[in-house]
Design a protein around this motif. Sequence first.
Motif, PDB file in Angstrom:
ATOM      1  N   TYR A 153      19.279  14.503 -10.180  1.00 13.05           N
ATOM      2  CA  TYR A 153      19.079  13.067 -10.274  1.00 13.05           C
ATOM      3  C   TYR A 153      20.330  12.338  -9.806  1.00 13.05           C
ATOM      4  O   TYR A 153      21.421  12.554 -10.346  1.00 13.05           O
ATOM      5  CB  TYR A 153      18.764  12.667 -11.721  1.00 13.05           C
ATOM      6  CG  TYR A 153      18.922  11.185 -11.991  1.00 13.05           C
ATOM      7  CD1 TYR A 153      18.002  10.263 -11.488  1.00 13.05           C
ATOM      8  CD2 TYR A 153      20.003  10.715 -12.726  1.00 13.05           C
ATOM      9  CE1 TYR A 153      18.159   8.915 -11.719  1.00 13.05           C
ATOM     10  CE2 TYR A 153      20.160   9.364 -12.971  1.00 13.05           C
ATOM     11  CZ  TYR A 153      19.235   8.457 -12.463  1.00 13.05           C
ATOM     12  OH  TYR A 153      19.408   7.118 -12.694  1.00 13.05           O
ATOM     13  N   ASP A 154      20.169  11.529  -8.775  1.00 13.45           N
ATOM     14  CA  ASP A 154      21.285  10.713  -8.271  1.00 13.45           C
ATOM     15  C   ASP A 154      22.519  11.589  -8.030  1.00 13.45           C
ATOM     16  O   ASP A 154      23.632  11.272  -8.472  1.00 13.45           O
ATOM     17  CB  ASP A 154      21.599   9.599  -9.270  1.00 13.45           C
ATOM     18  CG  ASP A 154      22.446   8.492  -8.650  1.00 13.45           C
ATOM     19  OD1 ASP A 154      22.459   8.375  -7.406  1.00 13.45           O
ATOM     20  OD2 ASP A 154      23.098   7.754  -9.408  1.00 13.45           O
ATOM     21  N   ASP A 155      22.294  12.734  -7.366  1.00 14.76           N
ATOM     22  CA  ASP A 155      23.341  13.698  -7.012  1.00 14.76           C
ATOM     23  C   ASP A 155      23.918  14.431  -8.218  1.00 14.76           C
ATOM     24  O   ASP A 155      24.948  15.107  -8.098  1.00 14.76           O
ATOM     25  CB  ASP A 155      24.479  13.017  -6.233  1.00 14.76           C
ATOM     26  CG  ASP A 155      24.019  12.454  -4.895  1.00 14.76           C
ATOM     27  OD1 ASP A 155      23.117  13.070  -4.288  1.00 14.76           O
ATOM     28  OD2 ASP A 155      24.537  11.417  -4.466  1.00 14.76           O
ATOM     29  N   MET A 187       9.274   5.262   5.313  1.00 14.79           N
ATOM     30  CA  MET A 187       9.307   6.005   4.057  1.00 14.79           C
ATOM     31  C   MET A 187      10.401   7.056   4.055  1.00 14.79           C
ATOM     32  O   MET A 187      11.158   7.194   3.121  1.00 14.79           O
ATOM     33  CB  MET A 187       7.942   6.660   3.796  1.00 14.79           C
ATOM     34  CG  MET A 187       7.883   7.462   2.501  1.00 14.79           C
ATOM     35  SD  MET A 187       8.031   6.409   1.069  1.00 14.79           S
ATOM     36  CE  MET A 187       6.570   5.398   1.266  1.00 14.79           C
ATOM     37  N   SER A 188      10.514   7.820   5.133  1.00 15.95           N
ATOM     38  CA  SER A 188      11.478   8.917   5.160  1.00 15.95           C
ATOM     39  C   SER A 188      12.908   8.410   5.167  1.00 15.95           C
ATOM     40  O   SER A 188      13.829   9.165   4.893  1.00 15.95           O
ATOM     41  CB  SER A 188      11.223   9.800   6.388  1.00 15.95           C
ATOM     42  OG  SER A 188      11.334   9.039   7.578  1.00 15.95           O
ATOM     43  N   GLY A 189      13.115   7.098   5.479  1.00 19.65           N
ATOM     44  CA  GLY A 189      14.463   6.565   5.517  1.00 19.65           C
ATOM     45  C   GLY A 189      15.019   6.223   4.148  1.00 19.65           C
ATOM     46  O   GLY A 189      16.196   5.893   4.022  1.00 19.65           O
ATOM     47  N   ARG A 190      14.188   6.251   3.103  1.00 24.19           N
ATOM     48  CA  ARG A 190      14.655   5.940   1.770  1.00 24.19           C
ATOM     49  C   ARG A 190      15.537   7.061   1.224  1.00 24.19           C
ATOM     50  O   ARG A 190      15.351   8.219   1.529  1.00 24.19           O
ATOM     51  CB  ARG A 190      13.470   5.721   0.824  1.00 24.19           C
ATOM     52  CG  ARG A 190      12.590   4.534   1.190  1.00 24.19           C
ATOM     53  CD  ARG A 190      11.416   4.441   0.223  1.00 24.19           C
ATOM     54  NE  ARG A 190      10.529   3.348   0.564  1.00 24.19           N
ATOM     55  CZ  ARG A 190       9.396   3.085  -0.080  1.00 24.19           C
ATOM     56  NH1 ARG A 190       9.022   3.849  -1.088  1.00 24.19           N
ATOM     57  NH2 ARG A 190       8.635   2.069   0.271  1.00 24.19           N
ATOM     58  N   ASP A 191      16.485   6.680   0.368  1.00 24.79           N
ATOM     59  CA  ASP A 191      17.353   7.664  -0.252  1.00 24.79           C
ATOM     60  C   ASP A 191      16.576   8.443  -1.311  1.00 24.79           C
ATOM     61  O   ASP A 191      15.695   7.899  -1.996  1.00 24.79           O
ATOM     62  CB  ASP A 191      18.557   6.985  -0.898  1.00 24.79           C
ATOM     63  CG  ASP A 191      19.488   6.362   0.137  1.00 24.79           C
ATOM     64  OD1 ASP A 191      19.508   6.851   1.283  1.00 24.79           O
ATOM     65  OD2 ASP A 191      20.187   5.389  -0.203  1.00 24.79           O
ATOM     66  N   VAL A 192      16.912   9.711  -1.459  1.00 24.85           N
ATOM     67  CA  VAL A 192      16.271  10.554  -2.464  1.00 24.85           C
ATOM     68  C   VAL A 192      16.877  10.250  -3.826  1.00 24.85           C
ATOM     69  O   VAL A 192      18.093  10.317  -4.021  1.00 24.85           O
ATOM     70  CB  VAL A 192      16.452  12.047  -2.117  1.00 24.85           C
ATOM     71  CG1 VAL A 192      15.909  12.918  -3.237  1.00 24.85           C
ATOM     72  CG2 VAL A 192      15.742  12.376  -0.810  1.00 24.85           C
TER      73      VAL A 192
END
Length: 363
Positions: free
Chosen positions: A85-87, A1-6
């Motif tokens: 959102y998306d940087d 889970m923690s490996g997913r991109d924010v």
Amino acid sequence: MSGRDVLLEVENLEKHFKVNQGWIASILESIGGGEPEYVHAVDGVSFELREGETLGLAGESGCGKTTTGMSLVKLHEPTGGDIVYDDTRLSEATDAEVTRFRQNAQMIFQDPFESLNPRMTVYDTVAEPLRIHDVRNETARVERALEFAELQPAEHYFDQYPHELSGGQRQRVAIARALVLDPDFIVADEPVSMLDVSLRAGVLSLLDRMTDEFGLSVVYISHDLSLLRHMCDRLAIMYMGKIVEKGPTDQVIEDPQHPYTRALIDAVPVPDPDVGRERVELQGEVGDVIDVPSGCRFKDRCPSYIGDVCDQVVPPLEAKREFEQAVACHLYESAEGYDPYAEMDGPRASGTADSAESTPADD
């Protein structure tokens, strides 16, 4: 889970609503004779939503979870804080970037009887987002969305109006409308609470399939912890506009740390008359969200109240345990050696800093 991109990052989100105090107060305010009052519906909420993740927001009525959800998709303009959102920081976004965000952020509302325009056909309802954003292949997209929502054959529903549909069918139309733009994330606000029990399982199964097949990120808003446990990867508990605990769903429910979280979970009925358990009964009423009390907002109802530190210092939401579980409570000390008493005015409470154990006090 923690490996997913924010995908979405919420930073100290605030939404305050001005109180309508009547015409006399308005006149006094206009001449500088009074200060406006505000409802602190959301007051400093921070969290991350990762790609393909489902996050649950739970809490009792009036805790601010629906306002948080509506602020996430900019149906409410935040009073403070920011959404990334998306940087892209939305407070600094261009009109084109805001338009792109709105296309990728959709919402499923609680009441399908109120969220659909009674004067629009099913086809026009689902097609409206495509027309607003000038997306081509309208008919094919509407048909695909309706069929995914299990309204088949789609052509049968094109010319129907909301009053001709059942409650479950109306909510499926609302789901199709949210999916037709292929968004990145969806806020689902109590998506089955207005439906009969016999219809809920079908709609929940559809929502579950939606996240798997489309890879969507979803924020589920509900007071039903059993539903959130079934649907969500992570869970955040809200009280009076703040998150008091968050972490992996199973971890929060199986081993709740905040006294409010424990009270919520203990209130869930167990369908076995032979199972005995100790109840945590909260005393008093929810605090004033206009004249917000100092310190911890849960202090007047907390069965684990520990003194002046609760009255004077707002507990920070910090990771207190492994598995990314974070708690906003003075019963715990952070790994960095946070000392809540250092922020107090005047003498310390009758206890000492050592009384804030790394495990909760006995109720």
